[in-house]
Design an enzyme around this catalytic site. Sequence first.
Site, mmCIF file in Angstrom:
data_model
loop_
_atom_site.group_PDB
_atom_site.id
_atom_site.type_symbol
_atom_site.label_atom_id
_atom_site.label_comp_id
_atom_site.label_asym_id
_atom_site.label_seq_id
_atom_site.Cartn_x
_atom_site.Cartn_y
_atom_site.Cartn_z
ATOM 1 N N TYR A 1 -2.435 -0.843 10.470
ATOM 2 C CA TYR A 1 -2.323 -1.267 8.959
ATOM 3 C C TYR A 1 -1.101 -0.695 8.267
ATOM 4 C CZ TYR A 1 -3.783 -1.294 4.152
ATOM 5 O OH TYR A 1 -4.020 -1.585 2.693
ATOM 6 N N SER B 1 1.003 -1.243 -0.176
ATOM 7 C CA SER B 1 0.075 -0.063 -0.034
ATOM 8 C C SER B 1 1.005 0.975 0.039
ATOM 9 C CB SER B 1 -0.952 -0.018 1.301
ATOM 10 O OG SER B 1 -1.492 1.255 1.366
#
Length: 317
Positions: A176, A164
């Site tokens: 995350y 990401s």
Amino acid sequence: MWWSLAVLVGLYCLLRWYRERQVVSHLQDKYVFITGCDSGFGNLLARQLDLRGLRVLAACLTEKGAQQLRSQTSDRLDTVILDVTKTESILAATQWVEERVGDRGLWGLVNNAGIFHPHCYSEWLKIEAYVDVFKVNLTGLIEVTLSMLPLLRRARGRIVNVSSILGRLAFFGGGYCSSKYGVEAFSDALRRELRHFGVKISIVEPGYFRTGMTHVAWCLERLKQAWEEVPTHIKEAYGQKFFDAHHDGVKQGLLKCSTNLNLVTDCMEHALTSVHPRTRYSAGWDSQFFFIPLSYLPTSLADYILTRSWPKPAQAV
């Protein structure tokens, strides 16, 4: 001088364009295993590669997701149920893949399965939220990769790990971001370790896209639930006005997510089918023209740009 520099840059871009257009031969004989195919990037990639003629082995978390995918694809595509947080499920999937690929081995592994915790500040999250994210996004990815590695070495294949932009530039939701930084580090280390085996590894770093993980109503509901469960002393430190402003900011951000998932799956496809795949793919305009350039700025300047519009907590100093 400037003319010479422009010519050199032009020649470099032309050479790179030519190299990246070269396609691997006999794609119809290549097997690709993809995790997280119930929806989102994995689902679209499975259908995309199936149309390209590759032999897709799609791993879904649910039988419903597997049935829906099979109904949208050719007979070449096959599905298996996989929970990347369970060792026995990974071992069973590996055996299932080996029975299909045989001596030719596995050409491609796409580690796409992932989850996101509520879009909130790090100390608003319980430790269980961190653990759940790490189990899927990092530990599961590592275990699937190590389990499939003998099959990938046999084919001198490709590994595509979905990270990401938050694996390059962390600015909220530490769980995350940390898991994706781990994906980047694992991928870099493994790429260097496997170079002499002919296995190539690519990292895809999407920006913000409209998938199940960024569904507006679902994300906002999870954010509210997380805030309700925050201990009183933390709520007092931030204040209700801060939460309301953060809630509105998250909502506006989610509404701006790109709906063109092909920007990501095209990167994955290129990594699997090009003779010369890239090491990293930045997918999405926000990733390429905002977050990646921002990651190269001095940390203090990047911090200012990212946080200058954030609300101030009630007990801010």
